[in-house]
Motif scaffolding. Structure first.
Motif, PDB file in Angstrom:
ATOM      1  N   LYS A  12      95.079 -71.127 -20.127  1.00  0.00           N
ATOM      2  CA  LYS A  12      94.620 -72.514 -20.071  1.00  0.00           C
ATOM      3  C   LYS A  12      95.164 -73.217 -18.835  1.00  0.00           C
ATOM      4  O   LYS A  12      94.491 -74.021 -18.222  1.00  0.00           O
ATOM      5  N   ASN A  13      96.423 -72.937 -18.483  1.00  0.00           N
ATOM      6  CA  ASN A  13      97.026 -73.566 -17.320  1.00  0.00           C
ATOM      7  C   ASN A  13      96.341 -73.142 -16.030  1.00  0.00           C
ATOM      8  O   ASN A  13      96.284 -73.893 -15.080  1.00  0.00           O
ATOM      9  N   GLY A  14      95.878 -71.926 -15.986  1.00  0.00           N
ATOM     10  CA  GLY A  14      95.275 -71.404 -14.786  1.00  0.00           C
ATOM     11  C   GLY A  14      96.317 -70.936 -13.773  1.00  0.00           C
ATOM     12  O   GLY A  14      95.976 -70.465 -12.712  1.00  0.00           O
ATOM     13  N   THR A  15      97.594 -71.079 -14.100  1.00  0.00           N
ATOM     14  CA  THR A  15      98.634 -70.611 -13.200  1.00  0.00           C
ATOM     15  C   THR A  15      98.824 -69.123 -13.402  1.00  0.00           C
ATOM     16  O   THR A  15      98.796 -68.625 -14.530  1.00  0.00           O
ATOM     17  N   PRO A  16      99.006 -68.388 -12.308  1.00  0.00           N
ATOM     18  CA  PRO A  16      99.180 -66.941 -12.453  1.00  0.00           C
ATOM     19  C   PRO A  16     100.500 -66.611 -13.137  1.00  0.00           C
ATOM     20  O   PRO A  16     101.494 -67.310 -12.970  1.00  0.00           O
ATOM     21  N   LEU A  17     100.478 -65.563 -13.904  1.00  0.00           N
ATOM     22  CA  LEU A  17     101.644 -65.083 -14.630  1.00  0.00           C
ATOM     23  C   LEU A  17     102.528 -64.290 -13.672  1.00  0.00           C
ATOM     24  O   LEU A  17     102.021 -63.586 -12.806  1.00  0.00           O
ATOM     25  N   SER A  18     103.837 -64.426 -13.785  1.00  0.00           N
ATOM     26  CA  SER A  18     104.737 -63.617 -12.956  1.00  0.00           C
ATOM     27  C   SER A  18     105.392 -62.551 -13.833  1.00  0.00           C
ATOM     28  O   SER A  18     105.396 -62.657 -15.062  1.00  0.00           O
ATOM     29  N   VAL A  19     105.941 -61.548 -13.199  1.00  0.00           N
ATOM     30  CA  VAL A  19     106.565 -60.438 -13.925  1.00  0.00           C
ATOM     31  C   VAL A  19     107.707 -60.937 -14.805  1.00  0.00           C
ATOM     32  O   VAL A  19     107.894 -60.470 -15.922  1.00  0.00           O
ATOM     33  N   ASP A  20     108.460 -61.921 -14.316  1.00  0.00           N
ATOM     34  CA  ASP A  20     109.597 -62.442 -15.077  1.00  0.00           C
ATOM     35  C   ASP A  20     109.165 -63.176 -16.341  1.00  0.00           C
ATOM     36  O   ASP A  20     109.943 -63.329 -17.269  1.00  0.00           O
ATOM     37  N   GLU A  21     107.939 -63.649 -16.390  1.00  0.00           N
ATOM     38  CA  GLU A  21     107.453 -64.412 -17.539  1.00  0.00           C
ATOM     39  C   GLU A  21     106.889 -63.533 -18.652  1.00  0.00           C
ATOM     40  O   GLU A  21     106.647 -64.010 -19.749  1.00  0.00           O
ATOM     41  N   ILE A  22     106.687 -62.260 -18.383  1.00  0.00           N
ATOM     42  CA  ILE A  22     106.152 -61.356 -19.407  1.00  0.00           C
ATOM     43  C   ILE A  22     107.222 -61.101 -20.456  1.00  0.00           C
ATOM     44  O   ILE A  22     108.365 -60.792 -20.135  1.00  0.00           O
ATOM     45  N   GLU A  23     106.844 -61.263 -21.705  1.00  0.00           N
ATOM     46  CA  GLU A  23     107.774 -61.058 -22.807  1.00  0.00           C
ATOM     47  C   GLU A  23     107.553 -59.666 -23.398  1.00  0.00           C
ATOM     48  O   GLU A  23     106.504 -59.390 -23.969  1.00  0.00           O
ATOM     49  N   ILE A  24     108.551 -58.824 -23.228  1.00  0.00           N
ATOM     50  CA  ILE A  24     108.474 -57.465 -23.760  1.00  0.00           C
ATOM     51  C   ILE A  24     109.601 -57.303 -24.764  1.00  0.00           C
ATOM     52  O   ILE A  24     110.733 -57.025 -24.396  1.00  0.00           O
ATOM     53  N   GLU A  25     109.290 -57.527 -26.014  1.00  0.00           N
ATOM     54  CA  GLU A  25     110.280 -57.403 -27.089  1.00  0.00           C
ATOM     55  C   GLU A  25     109.835 -56.309 -28.047  1.00  0.00           C
ATOM     56  O   GLU A  25     109.469 -56.577 -29.180  1.00  0.00           O
ATOM     57  N   ILE A  26     109.848 -55.058 -27.570  1.00  0.00           N
ATOM     58  CA  ILE A  26     109.377 -53.971 -28.426  1.00  0.00           C
ATOM     59  C   ILE A  26     110.515 -53.105 -28.965  1.00  0.00           C
ATOM     60  O   ILE A  26     110.342 -52.426 -29.974  1.00  0.00           O
ATOM     61  N   LEU A  27     111.678 -53.131 -28.326  1.00  0.00           N
ATOM     62  CA  LEU A  27     112.768 -52.271 -28.773  1.00  0.00           C
ATOM     63  C   LEU A  27     113.237 -52.562 -30.196  1.00  0.00           C
ATOM     64  O   LEU A  27     113.470 -51.612 -30.958  1.00  0.00           O
ATOM     65  N   PRO A  28     113.370 -53.825 -30.613  1.00  0.00           N
ATOM     66  CA  PRO A  28     113.770 -54.058 -32.007  1.00  0.00           C
ATOM     67  C   PRO A  28     112.763 -53.488 -33.014  1.00  0.00           C
ATOM     68  O   PRO A  28     113.148 -52.961 -34.057  1.00  0.00           O
ATOM     69  N   THR A  29     111.489 -53.580 -32.675  1.00  0.00           N
ATOM     70  CA  THR A  29     110.461 -53.039 -33.573  1.00  0.00           C
ATOM     71  C   THR A  29     110.540 -51.518 -33.630  1.00  0.00           C
ATOM     72  O   THR A  29     110.450 -50.916 -34.703  1.00  0.00           O
ATOM     73  N   ILE A  30     110.721 -50.887 -32.480  1.00  0.00           N
ATOM     74  CA  ILE A  30     110.853 -49.424 -32.447  1.00  0.00           C
ATOM     75  C   ILE A  30     112.083 -48.995 -33.233  1.00  0.00           C
ATOM     76  O   ILE A  30     112.039 -48.026 -34.000  1.00  0.00           O
ATOM     77  N   TYR A  31     113.180 -49.720 -33.059  1.00  0.00           N
ATOM     78  CA  TYR A  31     114.405 -49.411 -33.784  1.00  0.00           C
ATOM     79  C   TYR A  31     114.184 -49.525 -35.289  1.00  0.00           C
ATOM     80  O   TYR A  31     114.627 -48.664 -36.063  1.00  0.00           O
ATOM     81  N   ALA A  32     113.477 -50.560 -35.723  1.00  0.00           N
ATOM     82  CA  ALA A  32     113.206 -50.745 -37.151  1.00  0.00           C
ATOM     83  C   ALA A  32     112.343 -49.610 -37.694  1.00  0.00           C
ATOM     84  O   ALA A  32     112.556 -49.137 -38.821  1.00  0.00           O
ATOM     85  N   ILE A  33     111.388 -49.153 -36.918  1.00  0.00           N
ATOM     86  CA  ILE A  33     110.531 -48.035 -37.344  1.00  0.00           C
ATOM     87  C   ILE A  33     111.374 -46.771 -37.503  1.00  0.00           C
ATOM     88  O   ILE A  33     111.269 -46.061 -38.511  1.00  0.00           O
ATOM     89  N   ILE A  34     112.209 -46.494 -36.521  1.00  0.00           N
ATOM     90  CA  ILE A  34     113.051 -45.289 -36.579  1.00  0.00           C
ATOM     91  C   ILE A  34     114.001 -45.353 -37.769  1.00  0.00           C
ATOM     92  O   ILE A  34     114.168 -44.356 -38.487  1.00  0.00           O
ATOM     93  N   ARG A  35     114.603 -46.509 -38.000  1.00  0.00           N
ATOM     94  CA  ARG A  35     115.512 -46.659 -39.142  1.00  0.00           C
ATOM     95  C   ARG A  35     114.788 -46.428 -40.459  1.00  0.00           C
ATOM     96  O   ARG A  35     115.313 -45.803 -41.368  1.00  0.00           O
ATOM     97  N   SER A  36     113.568 -46.966 -40.581  1.00  0.00           N
ATOM     98  CA  SER A  36     112.848 -46.803 -41.843  1.00  0.00           C
ATOM     99  C   SER A  36     112.418 -45.354 -42.062  1.00  0.00           C
ATOM    100  O   SER A  36     112.331 -44.895 -43.192  1.00  0.00           O
ATOM    101  N   VAL A  37     112.174 -44.625 -40.974  1.00  0.00           N
ATOM    102  CA  VAL A  37     111.799 -43.214 -41.108  1.00  0.00           C
ATOM    103  C   VAL A  37     113.032 -42.364 -41.433  1.00  0.00           C
ATOM    104  O   VAL A  37     112.954 -41.420 -42.219  1.00  0.00           O
ATOM    105  N   GLU A  38     114.169 -42.706 -40.847  1.00  0.00           N
ATOM    106  CA  GLU A  38     115.389 -41.922 -41.039  1.00  0.00           C
ATOM    107  C   GLU A  38     115.984 -42.039 -42.431  1.00  0.00           C
ATOM    108  O   GLU A  38     116.520 -41.080 -42.953  1.00  0.00           O
ATOM    109  N   LYS A  39     115.919 -43.221 -43.041  1.00  0.00           N
ATOM    110  CA  LYS A  39     116.607 -43.383 -44.324  1.00  0.00           C
ATOM    111  C   LYS A  39     115.834 -42.689 -45.453  1.00  0.00           C
ATOM    112  O   LYS A  39     114.634 -42.488 -45.375  1.00  0.00           O
TER     113      LYS A  39
END
Length: 107
Positions: A12-39
């Motif tokens: 909506k802003n029309g401003t270009p996205l920068s690399v620093d603004e990208i939100e990559i929060e996948i490690l906690p989800t991967i960790y939760a998947i591995i924990r649920s498979v391991e137990k």
């Protein structure tokens, strides 16, 4: 902040996205998947459903990141990128040589 709503705000802003603004929060989800498979679950069906939900959440997050990456502006053409890559490789080799020299110095 919800990642999907963040995508929409940037569009909506029309401003270009920068690399620093990208939100990559996948490690906690991967960790939760591995924990649920391991137990060793008592209720295997419920644990299987929980794991499936976590995998779906991971897929949504990955899709959100893909969408954000597609919005990134391309600053350099292919030749400029290759030239920059070569320069960075040369810098890396020089630094590796300097580190090796430094390690071999006797004090």
């Amino acid at each position: 902040m919800d990642q999907l709503s963040g995508d929409k705000k940037e569009q909506k802003n029309g401003t270009p996205l920068s690399v620093d603004e990208i939100e990559i929060e996948i490690l906690p989800t991967i960790y939760a998947i591995i924990r649920s498979v391991e137990k060793d679950p008592i209720d295997k069906q419920r644990e299987s459903q929980d794991c499936s939900l976590k995998v779906l959440e991971l897929q949504k997050r990955l899709e959100s990141v893909r969408n954000q990456i597609r919005q990134l502006p391309i600053d350099l053409n292919k030749e400029e990128q290759l030239q920059r890559l070569e320069t960075l490789r040369n810098q890396l080799l020089l630094k590796q040589k300097l580190l090796t020299k430094y390690k071999n110095i006797q004090f």
